[in-house]
Scaffold this motif. Sequence first.
Motif, PDB file in Angstrom:
ATOM      1  N   LEU A   1       0.835  -1.211   0.000  1.00 17.00           N
ATOM      2  CA  LEU A   1       0.000   0.000   0.000  1.00 17.00           C
ATOM      3  C   LEU A   1       0.865   1.255   0.000  1.00 17.00           C
ATOM      4  O   LEU A   1       0.528   2.259  -0.637  1.00 17.00           O
ATOM      5  CB  LEU A   1      -0.911   0.023   1.232  1.00 17.00           C
ATOM      6  CG  LEU A   1      -2.150  -0.861   1.224  1.00 17.00           C
ATOM      7  CD1 LEU A   1      -2.953  -0.637   2.498  1.00 17.00           C
ATOM      8  CD2 LEU A   1      -3.027  -0.597   0.001  1.00 17.00           C
ATOM      9  N   ALA A   2       1.997   1.162   0.704  1.00 13.85           N
ATOM     10  CA  ALA A   2       2.867   2.337   0.810  1.00 13.85           C
ATOM     11  C   ALA A   2       3.658   2.572  -0.479  1.00 13.85           C
ATOM     12  O   ALA A   2       4.154   3.671  -0.717  1.00 13.85           O
ATOM     13  CB  ALA A   2       3.826   2.156   1.979  1.00 13.85           C
ATOM     14  N   ALA A   3       3.779   1.526  -1.308  1.00 10.01           N
ATOM     15  CA  ALA A   3       4.601   1.640  -2.527  1.00 10.01           C
ATOM     16  C   ALA A   3       3.739   2.100  -3.711  1.00 10.01           C
ATOM     17  O   ALA A   3       2.508   2.087  -3.640  1.00 10.01           O
ATOM     18  CB  ALA A   3       5.250   0.296  -2.833  1.00 10.01           C
ATOM     19  N   ALA A   4       4.411   2.453  -4.778  1.00 10.17           N
ATOM     20  CA  ALA A   4       3.698   3.000  -5.937  1.00 10.17           C
ATOM     21  C   ALA A   4       3.144   1.883  -6.822  1.00 10.17           C
ATOM     22  O   ALA A   4       3.670   0.758  -6.814  1.00 10.17           O
ATOM     23  CB  ALA A   4       4.674   3.842  -6.756  1.00 10.17           C
TER      24      ALA A   4
ATOM     25  N   PRO B   1      -1.490   8.422  -1.238  1.00  8.07           N
ATOM     26  CA  PRO B   1      -1.011   9.261  -0.117  1.00  8.07           C
ATOM     27  C   PRO B   1      -1.593  10.683  -0.142  1.00  8.07           C
ATOM     28  O   PRO B   1      -1.823  11.282   0.902  1.00  8.07           O
ATOM     29  CB  PRO B   1       0.508   9.304  -0.332  1.00  8.07           C
ATOM     30  CG  PRO B   1       0.817   8.093  -1.160  1.00  8.07           C
ATOM     31  CD  PRO B   1      -0.403   7.797  -1.975  1.00  8.07           C
ATOM     32  N   ASP B   2      -1.906  11.210  -1.350  1.00  9.83           N
ATOM     33  CA  ASP B   2      -2.457  12.579  -1.403  1.00  9.83           C
ATOM     34  C   ASP B   2      -3.979  12.595  -1.232  1.00  9.83           C
ATOM     35  O   ASP B   2      -4.625  13.615  -1.418  1.00  9.83           O
ATOM     36  CB  ASP B   2      -2.057  13.252  -2.723  1.00  9.83           C
ATOM     37  CG  ASP B   2      -2.702  12.557  -3.935  1.00  9.83           C
ATOM     38  OD1 ASP B   2      -3.451  11.559  -3.742  1.00  9.83           O
ATOM     39  OD2 ASP B   2      -2.468  13.008  -5.086  1.00  9.83           O
TER      40      ASP B   2
ATOM     41  N   THR C   1      -6.258  11.046  -3.027  1.00  7.94           N
ATOM     42  CA  THR C   1      -7.044  10.725  -4.222  1.00  7.94           C
ATOM     43  C   THR C   1      -7.262   9.213  -4.303  1.00  7.94           C
ATOM     44  O   THR C   1      -6.470   8.437  -3.754  1.00  7.94           O
ATOM     45  CB  THR C   1      -6.324  11.200  -5.509  1.00  7.94           C
ATOM     46  OG1 THR C   1      -5.024  10.578  -5.524  1.00  7.94           O
ATOM     47  CG2 THR C   1      -6.199  12.713  -5.556  1.00  7.94           C
ATOM     48  N   PRO C   2      -8.346   8.771  -4.976  1.00  7.95           N
ATOM     49  CA  PRO C   2      -8.573   7.325  -5.090  1.00  7.95           C
ATOM     50  C   PRO C   2      -7.490   6.665  -5.939  1.00  7.95           C
ATOM     51  O   PRO C   2      -7.056   7.234  -6.948  1.00  7.95           O
ATOM     52  CB  PRO C   2      -9.944   7.220  -5.764  1.00  7.95           C
ATOM     53  CG  PRO C   2     -10.443   8.610  -5.994  1.00  7.95           C
ATOM     54  CD  PRO C   2      -9.365   9.591  -5.653  1.00  7.95           C
ATOM     55  N   GLY C   3      -7.055   5.485  -5.529  1.00  4.33           N
ATOM     56  CA  GLY C   3      -5.952   4.809  -6.204  1.00  4.33           C
ATOM     57  C   GLY C   3      -6.391   3.535  -6.911  1.00  4.33           C
ATOM     58  O   GLY C   3      -7.528   3.413  -7.393  1.00  4.33           O
ATOM     59  N   GLN C   4      -5.466   2.563  -6.922  1.00  4.42           N
ATOM     60  CA  GLN C   4      -5.743   1.279  -7.580  1.00  4.42           C
ATOM     61  C   GLN C   4      -6.722   0.446  -6.734  1.00  4.42           C
ATOM     62  O   GLN C   4      -6.993   0.767  -5.575  1.00  4.42           O
ATOM     63  CB  GLN C   4      -4.437   0.495  -7.725  1.00  4.42           C
ATOM     64  CG  GLN C   4      -3.502   1.014  -8.810  1.00  4.42           C
ATOM     65  CD  GLN C   4      -2.369   0.027  -9.052  1.00  4.42           C
ATOM     66  OE1 GLN C   4      -1.586  -0.265  -8.143  1.00  4.42           O
ATOM     67  NE2 GLN C   4      -2.264  -0.469 -10.280  1.00  4.42           N
TER      68      GLN C   4
END
Length: 580
Positions: free
Chosen positions: A141-144, A185-186, A188-191
């Motif tokens: 989760l912490a990684a890109a 992290p910012d 916004t919705p992610g994967q």
Amino acid sequence: MSSAPVLSADSSTESRPTPGTDAAASAGSEWWRTAVIYQIYPRSFADSNGDGMGDLVGIAERLPALRSLGVDAIWLSPFFTSPQNDGGYDVADYCDVDPLFGTLADFDRLTSVAHDLGLRVIVDIVPNHTSSEHEWFRSALAAAPGSAERARYMFRDGTGENGDTPPNNWQSIFGGRAWTRTTNPDGTPGQWYLHLFDASQPDLDWENPWVREQMVDVLRFWLDRGVDGFRVDVAHGMIKAPGLPDYTPPANAGSMGGGIVGLEPEILLDEDHTPPYFGQDGVHDIYRVWRRVLDEYEGDRALVAEAWVEPLQKLARWVRPNEMHQAFNFSYLETPWEASALRSTIDSSLEVFGSVGAPSTWVLSNHDVVRHASRLGLEGENIQGAGIGPNSPHHPDPVLGLRRARAASALMLALPGSAYVYQGEELGLPEVVHLPDASRQDPTYFRTDGQRYGRDGCRVPIPWEASAPAYGFSTSGKSWLPLPPEWAELARDAQEGVPGSTLDLYTRALGIRAEENLGLGAVEWISEPGDATVAFRNGGITVIANLGSAPFELPAGEVALASGPLDGTALPVDTTVWLR
Ligand code: GLC
């Protein structure tokens, strides 16, 4: 009394070789071919420190009771570090014991007590998914997106505008969708990530060699500590079809993919009917590697597949000579209480497992299904995972259920191969239907907004002493799920040494099974297909189960075991007898 069909071993008598005897030349007499394996659900077995949750010290203290019951091995459901969102099937550290259950030193002591008593120890391994609290998932989760950390799990971009539609239509086994969206992290919705079970159980990506290596290390960790084998959780999951195509299961399928009532074996064998997340061919490569790892160790270590795969012909692929040793026979568990259906499942189990040199297994209850003392007293359909609660359309008839359960267990324990006993079935425990909603913990209940009660009703702690608080389950009287008041009379000490009790039935059945070596025997049919009885000889024992609607006149013979009172020389309905 109706006139009974004549029992004779005529020319239609058929004898099926069992693995371990003549059929499988390579087969030996390894313990797992014939073992009676007792499933311990650690939260609910015995609580030694009074916190209301069973623990490893409690298990070790109670092992002599299992020795005297006569089982050969124990299988421990997960006791590993876990937030316990799915009763420990959400593992946060595969190589440590959750403080709820004790320490690694407690595990070592339990194993040595078990081994000293002659009991083998099987532990659960949960490879399809980790807990979302596992360090691997936290770092993912912490990684890109695109990172090595994310590649250990099934992260995907969403579809549609802004990626806000999940990558496909898959539903979670516990209800709701099988995808959860992450937050960057910012903010916004992610994967999205895949979870066939709860959102706190992210699926690992088993195409990734790193995942495979880690799990082999986990196997070695426990093998080095002396375990005799592994029960492999969701052993039909792990590999997903390329492209993750959409899939909608048949309406009558059990939630784990089994119980596909009404579909012919030929249709089920057709790959088009294989869910893209279950039963994919690639899983077999994993087990071939695991088998080689186990083979490096001395002492017949065993792998047992929890694979809800139908039909049996397909399940047999999990126990080919270079794969697992055993697979749970859920087709048997799901066979209705009907003579012809049971005979046919017994026949195909022996044939199909025998054809690959594996023993058949037999199972009637576990921590995921309605206990058979209730299931067999239920009219109407009850799909796996639905459970039974106050508002269920059908409620079990407890008297009929227990009567049939005792008959079914006596039948099962006479069959050649290996049998599973789920803690408490030897006491005749029923499903607990009237659990307070506030005490329920199965994620199924929450993910379906209470539409499905889930599996808490079969997980209630077991009663040991009729007059102790929490019936001796815990030292303080606390219990994570309440034990019903009527369980005092089912407590182990209320049944011990009492002729006719369910505990007495199991103890005697296991004693005769061992004496007569029934596990290594063969089924020689006496009843005909279409009869109301299921009757066969296994070595020196003749087994007759009456599933008809009228008493059945018994042939001559000494009664070695009866699941209920006989009526003179007649075998009442829903009763099983063993004759010598
Ligand atoms: C298996 C377990 C079940 C668990 C699921 C997810 O089916 O038996 O209890 O919920 O896997 O790990």
